[in-house]
Structures are given as C-alpha cells and as structure tokens.
Design an enzyme around this catalytic site. Structure first.
Site, mmCIF file in Angstrom:
data_model
loop_
_atom_site.group_PDB
_atom_site.id
_atom_site.type_symbol
_atom_site.label_atom_id
_atom_site.label_comp_id
_atom_site.label_asym_id
_atom_site.label_seq_id
_atom_site.Cartn_x
_atom_site.Cartn_y
_atom_site.Cartn_z
ATOM 1 N N ASN A 97 -12.648 -1.311 -8.255
ATOM 2 C CA ASN A 97 -13.602 -0.729 -9.205
ATOM 3 C C ASN A 97 -13.371 0.774 -9.245
ATOM 4 O O ASN A 97 -13.323 1.427 -8.192
ATOM 5 C CB ASN A 97 -15.032 -1.044 -8.765
ATOM 6 C CG ASN A 97 -16.047 -0.522 -9.777
ATOM 7 O OD1 ASN A 97 -16.178 0.687 -9.969
ATOM 8 N ND2 ASN A 97 -16.769 -1.428 -10.422
ATOM 9 N N THR A 118 -15.143 -3.644 -13.865
ATOM 10 C CA THR A 118 -16.105 -2.633 -14.286
ATOM 11 C C THR A 118 -17.489 -3.277 -14.229
ATOM 12 O O THR A 118 -17.687 -4.414 -14.671
ATOM 13 C CB THR A 118 -15.770 -2.020 -15.669
ATOM 14 O OG1 THR A 118 -16.740 -1.009 -15.943
ATOM 15 C CG2 THR A 118 -15.761 -3.042 -16.787
ATOM 16 N N GLU A 119 -18.434 -2.547 -13.639
ATOM 17 C CA GLU A 119 -19.690 -3.177 -13.225
ATOM 18 C C GLU A 119 -20.578 -3.574 -14.394
ATOM 19 O O GLU A 119 -21.531 -4.338 -14.209
ATOM 20 C CB GLU A 119 -20.450 -2.280 -12.238
ATOM 21 C CG GLU A 119 -20.876 -0.928 -12.770
ATOM 22 C CD GLU A 119 -19.881 0.158 -12.438
ATOM 23 O OE1 GLU A 119 -18.661 -0.145 -12.371
ATOM 24 O OE2 GLU A 119 -20.303 1.319 -12.257
ATOM 25 N N ASN A 120 -20.286 -3.098 -15.605
ATOM 26 C CA ASN A 120 -21.074 -3.578 -16.745
ATOM 27 C C ASN A 120 -20.701 -4.998 -17.159
ATOM 28 O O ASN A 120 -21.351 -5.568 -18.031
ATOM 29 C CB ASN A 120 -20.985 -2.606 -17.930
ATOM 30 C CG ASN A 120 -19.563 -2.265 -18.304
ATOM 31 O OD1 ASN A 120 -18.746 -1.992 -17.438
ATOM 32 N ND2 ASN A 120 -19.253 -2.293 -19.577
ATOM 33 N N SER A 136 -22.364 -9.486 -12.079
ATOM 34 C CA SER A 136 -21.406 -8.439 -11.752
ATOM 35 C C SER A 136 -21.779 -7.741 -10.436
ATOM 36 O O SER A 136 -20.925 -7.485 -9.585
ATOM 37 C CB SER A 136 -21.362 -7.423 -12.891
ATOM 38 O OG SER A 136 -20.346 -6.482 -12.662
#
Lengths: 217, 231, 217, 231
Positions: C23, C45-47, C86
């Site tokens: 990440n 990607t954390e979204n 996520s």
C-alpha cells in the site's frame, strides 16, 4: 397428522404482510412456503440465499440448499452471500419475520427450540440469531409434545433459545398473541375448544374479549 | 511473471501439521473441500482443532477424520447430524465449543479482519452465554465474542484464476469467503481454473491476496452423492 | 528537490520482496510505483482496489481512483471491494508493506503523520489503520521539514499516528532500521555524510558496525 | 407482482427530515449520490448529522449543505480537503467526530449487522482514542468502537433491478454497500435500471432487502467534472 401440520402452516401464512422478507425454520415452518405467493414474499435461508423457491426433482442443483440441507430453487431476483453476510442481515433487523418451531414456550414468552437435556443434540445452528434478529417471530408447533405433555408451560425446563419474546404462537389447537405481559388466546383452530386448550396448556394466558363474547368459554 | 499458486493436493497439504487449528468451509457437504479432506484422511496428523459449521456426517468428510482420532476439538454451530460427535464427546474424546451460527461466521470474519472481537445480542441469557463477558451498550445487553483464527483454512470455491482470485457458486459459498481471510495459510479447492483477467474485477469474491494455494477438485457433490471426477 | 524525492522512492522500492502486497501513501510513497515491476508486486489502495497501475491520460476512468483521489489504472487480475472489506484486509495483516510519509519520527519508533496542532487539518484517513495493520512499515520522507527542523526527533510533538514502530526510515540523507530498542543508521544516501545526518537529527539512533568499519564516521 | 421501488428523487427525499442522521456514500465525489445531494440543497432541512468519509468539497456536494447551515455534526475520516469544515468547526457551528477510515467503515458495517460494537487496535494510544474504552484481549490493547446507524442512507450504485438488487462500479463502490445495511431507509441512486433476473445472483453486491427506493442519476462524475445527464 399431516393435515394438522398443513393447517398450522396455512394459518401462519395468513400472518404475513405482503412484500415481507421471511425466514422459515425446519419442520412445520417449511410447509408455510406452500401457502404463500412467490411474488409477494421473499424467502431467506440463513446458509446464504435470499429468494428461495421450491424446486422440481428434475431441476435439483445439489449446490442450492436451504438451512435444512434440502434442495431448493432460486427465485427471480435471488442473490447469494456468505454466512457472515447472511447473519448480518438477520441480526441487523433486515428479516421481517422468522417462522420457527419450538419444543417449549413459556409464560414469559420465551422459546426453547435447540436442546433437550440428556439427549444427544449438540447443535444450535441459526436458531438463536433468528430469535434475536428477526423483527417478528411466529412459532408454529403441535400444541403438545409427542408424549402428550404440554409445550406451552409456565417456565421452560429445556434450555431457552433467547430471552426475546415470540409474538405469535400457532398450534393445531389455538393461536396466541403476546400482549406485553402475557399471551392472549385469540383464536381456536379448526373445531378445537377452549376446554381442550386449557387441558393441554400449563402456561399462563388470557382469553381475548372477542372469544369471551362469542361465548366459546 | 506472477506467482503460480496451482499445487497438487499433496503438496498443499504439507502446510497442515499436528495440533494445528484448521478452518474447513462448507455447510454440510455443500461447499466443502471434499477432495482435500479425502487426502487428509491418508495423513498421519493428530490433535487438530477444527473450526467448521459441522463435523461432516458420520463417516463422511470430516466425520472420517473424527473416527480416525485426528480431531481433538471441534468449534462449530451444528453437530447434531453427525451422531459420532455426541458419542466422542460423551466418551471424553472430543472437546466441543458450540457457537450460534451467526456468531461463528462473524467470529471468523472478525479474526480475519484483525479485530479483537465484537458484541452480539445473540445467545444472551442462554446456556451458550456461559463464561462469556457481557456489556450494556445503549441500554441493551450484549456478549463479547472474540475473533477466531486458524493456522490453515481449507475452502471450496467454484473458479479461480492462477493468481488465486476466487468466485463461488450459489449456496456453496457459505463460510468459505470468511474463512479465506482468517488463516495463516489458505488452500482453495476449485472446480475450474481460468486465465488471469477472465474474472470480472467487480465480481471477485475473494481477492488473491488471501489465497496461498489452489488445488483442483477430484471429488464433487452431485445430485446422487459425492463422485470422483478423476484428476 | 524532485530528484531527492525520486531517490528516496527508488531506495524504498529496493526494500520490497517479490510478490508482496503493498500500500502506497500520498506524496513520495506514490512515486515508488515508478520503480517496481507491475508483475512482481501488487498494489493496494484502501478506498477499495487491489491491483493498482498507472494510467495514461487518454484511458482515465473518473471512477477508478486511489486513496489520494487521483486517477489510476486497473492491473490484470485486479479486484474491487467495499471500504469495510478493504480495511479488514489491512487490519487483518494481509498487506505486507505500507510505504508512508511522516511529519515526525521519534526515538521510540513512533510516527506522527496525520495532524499538526494549530493547523486546520481535520482528517486521518487510513493512516492509523495502515500503521496498525501492515506487516511492515517503510517511512519515506525528507530528512528535515520545510522549515529546516529535524523530523527525526526524540519525542513526537505532533500527535502520533500509532504506538506501533515503523521498521524502516528512508530519507534523502540516510536509511534507518529499527533494532528492537532504537533505530540504527544503516546507510547514507547519495553523497550525504554522517555529520549531515547528525546535524539534522535529534532522535536517538545508533550507527551500524558496517558504517563504522567503512570509516564513514 | 413485485414492489416497484423506482421513485423520483423528490418523492424519495420525503423520508429525510430535520435532525436526522444521514449516511452518504462516496469517497470524495467518486461513488457519491450527487443527484440526491443536489436535490437536498433545495429542501428546508436542518440539524442533520452526516456520516460520510468527507463532507464533499468546499461548495461542492455535501459542502453546499454545510454552507447552507443544514449540517449540525459530521462523522467521518477525512475533512481536510474541504476547508469550510475547519472554518465551521472553529466557529463552533459544526460538531465533528473524527474516526480512522477503517474504524468508520467497520462501525457502519457493525451497525448494519446488529452488533453493539467491536474491538480494534487502530488508534490505540493516539488522540483519537480519547474517551474510548480499552480492553486487553490476548495480551493486546484494543479500543471499543460502537456500531453506527442512520435514519436514512443515500448511496450510489451502478445498476439496479426494479426489486432493488444493486451492483457497484469499480472504486465507486467504497462505503456504499456498507451504508446500504445500516439505515432505516435506504435510497440508492443508480445509473442504469435493468430487468429483474438480469443481474447474476452470485454477483449482486447489495441484496434488495436492504434497499427501499431507487432513483435515477441526473448528475454523473465525468473525466472533466460533474455533468448533468438530464432526466
């Protein structure tokens, strides 16, 4: 016997509001599916399917089953999801009604339907989650156990499934509705009599004004 | 250019050792990794703690491992249909931890999601609340369930790509995607292996970072029972 | 300036093990993508996307963005998921490395990278979850702040992001690795000198035997 | 024979009342129900508590509602990009509850899943742990986060069938499926409406029991900004 069970199932179907989301337990509850219109109700099974229908023998897919591990069909608009997501639906209050069986029901409205002391039943499945999460609980059961003993008792001697009250009880003898503090006998099934109900019920209950006025007592 | 995760069942099974905690997918035999379990019965492994909704059926699936004395403890929600479970339990040969089905699947999700645990109302006031901490939250009583984790998870999916992305089939999904997140090593038994890029990115149920090994099914559940489909 | 940032990003890329799940934070960490081979690493990607690639202007899809809300591409084998899923990946320990920026790093290995007292920054985003959940943390940052003050300090004066130690710090002057109790200076970047590092660092750190033996001190 | 959930935006908005708690999907403008928000700006509603990752941008999306004084409190993870938020907060016109992004989305899921809350390690020992209960579980410190619920959720999906089954598009998914589970009334803004049966049952991300109303998008996010697509 089969007739009694069908009668109970048919009466339970009458309790359902159109467009509701309904989870059916094993036994008599499963029969309720025969008395409802597929388009008006959506059936949920906790192993991970919203939109259960019956299936003909020739169309059976061994990988589409209900919580009783029996083959079922897939309704138009159905969806599948994981166990965690399925119980999130249940606990989250997204299931309108659960129709369940019971071993005992007591004066406090509590249900026992998962274990019998001394018997080798080591399983709870989704019963506790359904009793906790469904917005409304309808219990369908024979009025007395196979040995003739009352199922509606003052206090459950079998382990309870939840502290939550079951709103409606439908047996082969009568229909009871929870009235805040106790059950009220609101209806006699078929040609059963108040005397029969009284003789086979040790739980506390009141009798509805309507029944009293009809002079059935 | 990518890590090929396709293994033989025997090679993948090397990750399972005695005294391991093992998660096993499936609701009864539906969505259960039948081929991996069948191979496991041939291995000299003992002291397993098995986290699975059921312990197979008597003499079927995980039920064989039980009869072989390989299972020390079972954590699940419904053991009634396999009568051996009660027998072994009564004889003191098997420890049991019984959880409501929703608490079981949420505990697995919770373990996989790095949470310490969660508060549920399910089972409050019942025998299954014994020994569990309770807490009042907004005027209601909840009980604490800690997350569950495993050394190895053996799961069943429908299709995988060679990276290890998975999709599931109908009610064979059940506990599998949750278990895929909650073990140090995850072995997925699949019916079909497709090229990378064939699975729609919006429809992948288990992203490949959760999966360590993919193996091909040798046994599948048909309308008339479990059948061998050869190798 | 750009050159220094690129140098840091390139050095961070060298830290990555093949086939790891990575990440990248906003700022210098984003540049790391330019120095890694798409097939060998998988970017998260954390979204809600696993399998981030760069995207050419003409191929931009406004509904594919990274956590910095910048357009990105979708790698072969990518997948999309909800925010809850996520962060379950992140907290659950399924992300091998997070490469993040920092405002301060202190002698105890703690990072401050989300708030500056007195400044109107009211946001934390995924920083705390990443610091908590990623198996390994690499901090990439300029060695000193814009005002020339050291970023590696004895104790963070800005609010910390986590109590968790960041294993590796890569600045334009040096590379530090956490050694259980403190950072060790293990490498000088470019043509920087120990004296430069010492003059611009108020955090406690030791110097590796290798550097001592090379006579760089 | 089924309940048609397709509504005009104005009809669906009747469910939103002053002092409601409102969940709003989206990560910035991506996956945000832009058309519903635009209609909301024309309504005389105040005292809203908004649960959303951001409060739009300054003067855009939810940012307009903020300038109109309709928002009393914002619960989210990242308000930095809308400078109005700090301004309104400093002037005492806006309450703020800042949560780490993973704690925010998990709290929404938790609320929707009927849980009282969960234990996370995220934020332990930081300023965002202030006022939160902590607990040692297996030797590690966790903090308690209670579940979040809302009166109404307004979310964005890609396609819906007329029953209300939803699928999402790429990173426009974000908080939307979680919010769909956690509100008493859920309004989904969608770009496309398909016949019942067209969405694959294995690929439906939000089953229709979560959705109360579907409305058709009037504004969508294009490469060069938000555009009207007419009715």
């Amino acid at each position: 016997m089969g007739n009694k069970r069908e009668l109970i199932a048919k009466r339970a179907a009458d309790e359902l509001e159109p467009y509701s989301f309904v989870n059916l337990g094993i036994g008599i509850p499963t029969l309720v599916a025969n008395y409802i219109d597929d388009g008006l109700y959506t059936l949920h099974t906790e192993n991970g399917l919203l939109g259960v229908t019956s299936v003909e023998e020739k169309d059976i897919d061994p990988l589409i089953v209900n919580a009783g591990k029996l083959p079922v069909g897939e309704a138009l608009g159905a969806s599948y999801f994981s166990s965690a997501d399925s119980f999130a639906m249940i606990r989250g209050g997204h299931i309108d009604v659960a129709i369940l069986g019971a071993l005992q029901i007591d004066s406090r409205g509590r249900i026992a339907n998962w274990a019998i002391p001394g018997k080798d039943i080591i399983g709870v499945g989704g019963a506790m989650d359904l009793l906790e999460g469904a917005k409304k609980i309808i219990i369908t059961t024979n009025h007395v156990a196979n040995d003739g003993r009352p199922k509606l008792v003052d206090e459950c001697t079998f382990p309870i499934t939840s502290e939550r009250v079951a709103e409606t009880i439908i047996t082969d003898l009568a229909v009871f509705k929870w009235q805040g503090d106790n059950y009220e006998l609101v209806e006699l099934m078929g040609d059963s009599t108040i005397e029969e109900v009284q003789a086979n019920t040790t739980a506390f209950y009141t009798i509805s004004n309507e029944l009293l006025q009809e002079g059935k007592v | 250019m990518y890590l090929d995760k396709l293994f033989s069942i025997e090679d993948a099974l090397k990750e399972i050792k005695s005294n391991h905690t093992l998660m096993v997918g499936g609701f009864g035999l539906v969505g259960s990794p039948l081929s991996i379990i069948e191979h496991l019965t041939r291995h000299d492994i003992s002291g397993l703690t098995v986290i699975s909704n059921n312990v197979g059926e008597a003499g079927e699936g995980l039920g064989i491992l039980l009869r072989q004395g390989k299972i020390k403890k079972a954590i699940g929600s419904y053991f009634t249909s396999n009568r051996d479970v009660a027998k072994y339990y009564n004889e003191g040969k098997l420890e049991i931890e019984l959880l409501p089905q929703g608490t079981l699947s949420e505990a697995i999700r919770s373990g996989g999601a790095g949470l310490g645990g969660f508060y549920t109302k399910t089972a409050v006031g019942t025998d299954l609340a014994r020994g569990k901490e309770t807490k009042e939250i907004n005027g209601e009583t909840y009980l604490l369930q800690e997350g569950l984790k495993a050394d190895v998870a053996i799961i069943k999916a429908w299709k995988a790509d060679r990276l290890g992305n998975l999709v599931y089939y109908k009610t064979a999904r059940n506990f599998n995607p949750n278990m895929a997140t909650a073990a140090n090593y995850v072995i997925a038994e699949v019916d079909e292996i497709v090229d990378v890029g064939e699975l729609d990115p919006d429809e992948i149920a288990t992203p490949h970072l959760f999966v360590d090994a993919i193996v091909k099914s040798e046994l599948i559940l048909m309308k008339d029972g479990v059948k061998s489909i050869g190798k």
